[in-house]
Design an enzyme around this catalytic site. Structure first.
Site, mmCIF file in Angstrom:
data_model
loop_
_atom_site.group_PDB
_atom_site.id
_atom_site.type_symbol
_atom_site.label_atom_id
_atom_site.label_comp_id
_atom_site.label_asym_id
_atom_site.label_seq_id
_atom_site.Cartn_x
_atom_site.Cartn_y
_atom_site.Cartn_z
ATOM 1 N N LYS A 64 -5.940 6.648 1.858
ATOM 2 C CA LYS A 64 -5.552 5.653 0.844
ATOM 3 C C LYS A 64 -4.588 4.632 1.444
ATOM 4 C CE LYS A 64 -2.144 7.009 -1.485
ATOM 5 N NZ LYS A 64 -0.704 6.989 -1.419
ATOM 6 N N LYS A 109 6.276 -0.224 3.338
ATOM 7 C CA LYS A 109 5.616 1.081 3.531
ATOM 8 C C LYS A 109 4.292 0.892 4.282
ATOM 9 C CE LYS A 109 4.475 5.447 2.949
ATOM 10 N NZ LYS A 109 5.130 6.632 3.453
ATOM 11 N N THR A 137 3.253 5.756 -2.860
ATOM 12 C CA THR A 137 2.748 4.736 -1.936
ATOM 13 C C THR A 137 1.580 4.047 -2.620
ATOM 14 O OG1 THR A 137 3.359 6.108 -0.055
ATOM 15 C CG2 THR A 137 1.843 4.281 0.364
HETATM 16 P P1 NAP Z 1 0.723 15.375 -4.509
HETATM 17 O O1 NAP Z 1 1.224 16.694 -4.059
HETATM 18 O O2 NAP Z 1 -0.736 15.197 -4.809
HETATM 19 O O3 NAP Z 1 1.585 14.938 -5.795
HETATM 20 C C1 NAP Z 1 1.204 13.978 -6.731
HETATM 21 C C2 NAP Z 1 1.578 14.531 -8.087
HETATM 22 O O4 NAP Z 1 1.360 13.546 -9.092
HETATM 23 C C3 NAP Z 1 0.715 15.743 -8.462
HETATM 24 O O5 NAP Z 1 1.554 16.685 -9.089
HETATM 25 C C4 NAP Z 1 -0.286 15.153 -9.426
HETATM 26 O O6 NAP Z 1 -0.801 16.066 -10.353
HETATM 27 C C5 NAP Z 1 0.558 14.115 -10.127
HETATM 28 N N1 NAP Z 1 -0.263 13.031 -10.683
HETATM 29 C C6 NAP Z 1 -1.198 12.305 -10.053
HETATM 30 N N2 NAP Z 1 -1.723 11.413 -10.886
HETATM 31 C C7 NAP Z 1 -1.088 11.580 -12.064
HETATM 32 C C8 NAP Z 1 -1.204 10.947 -13.311
HETATM 33 N N3 NAP Z 1 -2.067 9.953 -13.512
HETATM 34 N N4 NAP Z 1 -0.407 11.379 -14.304
HETATM 35 C C9 NAP Z 1 0.475 12.398 -14.107
HETATM 36 N N5 NAP Z 1 0.621 13.038 -12.936
HETATM 37 C C10 NAP Z 1 -0.160 12.617 -11.929
HETATM 38 O O7 NAP Z 1 1.100 14.257 -3.438
HETATM 39 P P2 NAP Z 1 2.472 14.049 -2.638
HETATM 40 O O8 NAP Z 1 2.282 14.522 -1.252
HETATM 41 O O9 NAP Z 1 3.625 14.524 -3.430
HETATM 42 O O10 NAP Z 1 2.492 12.453 -2.553
HETATM 43 C C11 NAP Z 1 2.813 11.642 -3.661
HETATM 44 C C12 NAP Z 1 2.804 10.179 -3.208
HETATM 45 O O11 NAP Z 1 3.770 10.011 -2.172
HETATM 46 C C13 NAP Z 1 1.466 9.704 -2.645
HETATM 47 O O12 NAP Z 1 1.272 8.354 -2.983
HETATM 48 C C14 NAP Z 1 1.673 9.844 -1.137
HETATM 49 O O13 NAP Z 1 0.836 8.976 -0.407
HETATM 50 C C15 NAP Z 1 3.146 9.504 -1.004
HETATM 51 N N6 NAP Z 1 3.856 10.085 0.143
HETATM 52 C C16 NAP Z 1 3.631 11.386 0.516
HETATM 53 C C17 NAP Z 1 4.331 11.907 1.597
HETATM 54 C C18 NAP Z 1 4.126 13.338 2.075
HETATM 55 O O14 NAP Z 1 4.514 13.647 3.196
HETATM 56 N N7 NAP Z 1 3.539 14.206 1.270
HETATM 57 C C19 NAP Z 1 5.257 11.123 2.272
HETATM 58 C C20 NAP Z 1 5.495 9.825 1.846
HETATM 59 C C21 NAP Z 1 4.786 9.322 0.777
HETATM 60 P P3 NAP Z 1 -1.970 17.121 -9.907
HETATM 61 O O15 NAP Z 1 -1.218 18.247 -9.246
HETATM 62 O O16 NAP Z 1 -2.617 17.514 -11.182
HETATM 63 O O17 NAP Z 1 -2.880 16.398 -8.964
#
Ligand code: NAP
Length: 293
Positions: A245, A177, A102
């Site tokens: 965010k 979104k 997102t």
């Molecule tokens: P998350 O668990 O924090 O996953 C993000 C992943 O990306 C983590 O493994 C992180 O590594 C990695 N990452 C971040 N920056 C990076 C970079 N510069 N280079 C390489 N790897 C990187 O978050 P999530 O819940 O999966 O969400 C991911 C995205 O989807 C977000 O934008 C969120 O708003 C969106 N989203 C989430 C949901 C939900 O229900 N969770 C639903 C819809 C959309 P680290 O572990 O080292 O931080």
């Protein structure tokens, strides 16, 4: 490009709560997977099942026909795509790049432009459906970008989601979104305030959920997060800090378009209070703590 498990190598960058499950569905369908994520241990299950590790997003891109990213913030998206040696610079000729994070519509448009200058197509394809939707491959996927590229990678989207719609040119997925998150803010405020009300009125809030979760007020959020609020289960499916965010993106885009989002601003203030309370890494259902404090 014809995308099939036999002929297509998929790169996946960002293996957190969402990315891990989404990449797992592609792997289970037989796609060769090349991966990178900031914290290598998050990739372990996929590596154990045969995925190939690379030390940077650019290296993943150099080894993949389709590159999918699911990182955290717009700044992360900008870094992995546009940094020197990043995904755009190292993408193979004819590759398709898909950002499912997102993020900001304007950044999606910039990435599509930079990719086009290299003869590569880029789609923005954020999702809705939460960690449950990712695990069960039931995401709603909202896509912006080139129609031919969308048609080409549809088989991959269909392994991760159930409702997949091309919304328009680059950035249209991210705008959609933002609309999704505007609805979510109202829903979260409504669900939380109803449950606080039920408690204050001396009702059994679980029984209240049985009624209101089956009528016109029913929603995915009320029915999935309401019980967690009542049980005090604040483990993250969707992080508070990511929701903040998203609200920031919606507010900034609305301002740019010349109007205001007072409802989203009310929710944002409540969530900022939660961060002050030390709940940044909780799931969004922790909103109830901001009312009980
Ligand atoms: P998350 O668990 O924090 O996953 C993000 C992943 O990306 C983590 O493994 C992180 O590594 C990695 N990452 C971040 N920056 C990076 C970079 N510069 N280079 C390489 N790897 C990187 O978050 P999530 O819940 O999966 O969400 C991911 C995205 O989807 C977000 O934008 C969120 O708003 C969106 N989203 C989430 C949901 C939900 O229900 N969770 C639903 C819809 C959309 P680290 O572990 O080292 O931080």
């Amino acid at each position: 490009m014809t995308v099939t498990a036999d002929s297509t190598t998929v790169g996946f960058v960002g293996l957190g709560i969402m990315g891990r499950s989404m990449a797992g569905h592609l792997q289970a369908a037989g796609y060769a997977l090349h991966v990178y994520t900031r914290t290598r241990s998050s990739a372990q299950d996929l590596l154990d099942a045969g995925a190939v590790w690379h030390d940077s997003p650019g290296e993943v891109a150099a080894n993949a026909d389709v590159v999918i990213t699911m990182v955290g913030y717009p700044a992360d998206v900008e870094q992995v795509y546009l940094e020197p040696g990043g995904i755009v610079e190292r993408a193979r000729s004819g590759a398709i790049l898909i950002d499912m994070t997102t993020s900001e519509p304007s950044l999606a448009a910039r990435i599509a432009e930079a990719a086009a200058a290299k003869g590569v197509k880029a789609l923005d394809a954020p999702v809705s459906g939460g960690d449950v939707g990712a695990r069960e491959a039931r995401l709603s996927i909202m896509v912006g970008g080139d129609e031919d590229a969308f048609d080409d990678v549809l088989p991959l989207f269909e392994l991760m989601g159930k409702n997949i719609v091309l919304q328009g040119p680059a950035g249209a997925g991210q705008h959609t979104k933002a609309c999704n998150q505007i609805v979510v803010t109202g829903n979260m405020l409504g669900a939380t305030e109803a449950l606080v009300y039920a408690r204050r009125a001396g009702l059994d809030p679980k029984r209240v959920l049985e009624s209101i979760g089956a009528g016109a007020a029913a929603s995915f959020l009320l029915n999935n997060l309401g019980p967690k609020m009542l049980d005090g289960d604040f483990a993250p499916g969707f992080f508070v800090h990511h929701f903040i965010k998203d609200m920031g993106i919606a507010i900034a885009e609305a301002e740019r378009l010349g109007f205001d989002l007072p409802g989203v601003k009310t929710a944002l203030a409540k969530y900022e209070k939660l961060v002050d309370m030390g709940c940044r890494e909780d799931g969004t259902q922790a909103l109830i703590k901001a009312y009980e404090d």
